[in-house]
Design an enzyme around this catalytic site. Structure first.
Site, PDB file in Angstrom:
ATOM      1  N   LYS A  20      46.972  33.224  50.484  1.00 16.96           N
ATOM      2  CA  LYS A  20      45.870  32.535  51.168  1.00 16.96           C
ATOM      3  C   LYS A  20      46.376  31.317  51.960  1.00 16.96           C
ATOM      4  O   LYS A  20      47.512  30.898  51.791  1.00 16.96           O
ATOM      5  CB  LYS A  20      44.815  32.116  50.142  1.00 16.96           C
ATOM      6  CG  LYS A  20      44.162  33.307  49.437  1.00 16.96           C
ATOM      7  CD  LYS A  20      43.505  34.252  50.421  1.00 16.96           C
ATOM      8  CE  LYS A  20      42.740  35.393  49.790  1.00 16.96           C
ATOM      9  NZ  LYS A  20      43.512  36.335  49.005  1.00 16.96           N
TER      10      LYS A  20
HETATM   11  C1  LIG Z   1      37.269  38.969  50.378  1.00 13.08           C
HETATM   12  C2  LIG Z   1      37.859  38.606  49.049  1.00 13.08           C
HETATM   13  N1  LIG Z   1      37.035  38.355  48.020  1.00 13.08           N
HETATM   14  C3  LIG Z   1      37.510  38.005  46.809  1.00 13.08           C
HETATM   15  C4  LIG Z   1      38.858  37.891  46.560  1.00 13.08           C
HETATM   16  C5  LIG Z   1      39.316  37.586  45.184  1.00 13.08           C
HETATM   17  O1  LIG Z   1      40.101  36.453  45.053  1.00 13.08           O
HETATM   18  P1  LIG Z   1      41.203  36.374  43.894  1.00 13.08           P
HETATM   19  O2  LIG Z   1      42.323  37.275  44.268  1.00 13.08           O
HETATM   20  O3  LIG Z   1      41.587  34.928  43.884  1.00 13.08           O
HETATM   21  O4  LIG Z   1      40.541  36.778  42.615  1.00 13.08           O
HETATM   22  C6  LIG Z   1      39.753  38.132  47.613  1.00 13.08           C
HETATM   23  C7  LIG Z   1      41.154  38.022  47.424  1.00 13.08           C
HETATM   24  O5  LIG Z   1      42.110  38.010  47.372  1.00 13.08           O
HETATM   25  C8  LIG Z   1      39.254  38.512  48.886  1.00 13.08           C
HETATM   26  O6  LIG Z   1      40.073  38.790  49.894  1.00 13.08           O
END
Ligand SMILES: Cc1ncc(COP(=O)(O)O)c(C=O)c1O
Length: 357
Positions: A177
């Site tokens: 990110k």
């Molecule tokens: C659109 C979207 N929602 C939710 C997430 C979930 O985040 P995490 O990987 O921190 O749980 C991501 C992640 O990578 C994402 O791209």
């Protein structure tokens, strides 16, 4: 694809945290990270959590979503958006996306809205802000609109940052990110009450006045002090990382602009994408897998788009959504790491163009 930018400042911040002994979520760095992030997004509340997925789940629980409810999400998103809804027992309903912005719109949401709809989760795909205001206007006050801002740190819609547009916003700090804590997430909102409820639920729902008394089922969705220390160091870079992403997107557009049939993600009026990941639609009829493999042989890593949520076995009660299907067939995400130079991008585009003749 998007390697993290980590330097001596991050090493020092984490080392200091370790030396202090305050590595747990009780560390003051967690509070500081939350305050800095809230100020950055222009909201009063930011609550640190262990991941974006945990954040989405927690918000849905805090807002009372559960069995019998329907939650509308885009058919084109990462599976975490859908999974978080499924954890609560609510039904995942997918809406198709716009062929230009690749996000859900008031029109596509209207097609799947029912009396049982209790929430809509617009996703700012690849950093491109969705029309949260328009969706809020469509659904009215009885339906909550939660932004999945996991990919859109620093993106702006009509003067306001993503994360400040809905009832709540959820960010991810996974390693790819814009800023990262390895794993981690942040929930943003304006309501003191919601902020309090989120903090209560994420820490095993312990009564703040009675240690080890838990009036409800809670969660361990805490972020550690070490992760927060890393996050604070990353916040100091966020402006320059964002500028780098914007530059890289411009270079891609410059070097690929005359390629017939190739399409970039478009921003709707008033939206300023963070350009977290630069993605394209290949000209119709081009075999995406062949392009992926050819580029890989040149040492260029790319990614396909997400499989549409309706195509996954656990969510297949949703009918196929044609635009999401098209995007999946033609979509390719290009290397987007903030360290890429103009020369790197030129070379990537040269390799891509060679395969498209
Ligand atoms: C659109 C979207 N929602 C939710 C997430 C979930 O985040 P995490 O990987 O921190 O749980 C991501 C992640 O990578 C994402 O791209």
């Amino acid at each position: 694809m998007a390697e993290p930018v980590l330097g001596e400042a991050e090493v020092r911040a984490v080392a200091e945290c370790v030396r202090s002994g305050w590595i747990s979520p009780l560390s003051s760095s967690v509070r500081e990270f939350e305050e800095r992030f809230a100020a950055y997004c222009g909201v009063s509340e930011a609550v640190a959590v262990s991941s974006g997925t945990a954040g989405l789940h927690l918000v849905l629980v805090a807002l009372g979503l559960g069995y019998g409810d329907e939650v509308i999400i885009p058919d084109m998103t990462f599976v975490a958006t859908a999974n978080a809804v499924a954890y609560t027992g609510a039904r995942v309903v997918t809406a198709d996306v716009d062929p230009r912005t690749w996000n859900i719109t008031p029109e596509t949401v209207a097609r799947v809205l029912t009396r049982r709809t209790k929430a809509v989760i617009p996703v700012h795909l690849f950093g491109n802000p969705a029309d949260v205001e328009g969706i809020k206007r469509l659904v009215g006050r009885k339906v909550v609109v939660i932004e999945d801002a996991a990919e859109s740190h620093g993106a702006v819609f009509r003067g306001r940052k993503t994360g400040a547009l809905g009832t709540a916003g959820v960010f991810s700090f996974y390693a790819n990110k814009l800023i990262t804590t390895g794993e981690g997430g942040m929930i943003t909102c304006r309501s003191r009450g919601l902020g309090r409820r989120l903090r209560f639920l994420l820490d095993q729902a312990m009564d703040p006045n009675r240690r080890y008394y838990h009036p409800e089922i809670g969660f361990n969705y805490r972020l550690t002090g070490m992760q927060a220390a890393l996050g604070i160091a990353q916040m100091r870079r966020i402006k320059s990382l964002l500028s780098a992403k914007h530059r890289i997107a411009k270079w891609y557009q410059e070097f690929l602009k005359d390629k017939r049939g190739l399409e970039f993600q478009q921003q709707q009026s008033g939206a300023e994408s963070s350009w977290w990941m630069v993605s394209i639609l290949l000209p119709k009829g081009v075999d995406r897998r062949r392009i992926e493999q050819k580029l890989k042989r040149c040492g260029i890593e790319t990614r396909p788009f997400f499989h549409p949520i309706s195509s996954l076995p656990m969510f297949s009660k949703n009918p196929e959504r044609p635009v999401a299907r098209q995007l999946f067939t033609r979509g390719l995400t290009l290397p987007s790491g903030a360290k890429l130079s103009r020369k790197d991008v030129q070379w990537i585009c040269h390799a891509l163009r060679k395969e498209l003749v």
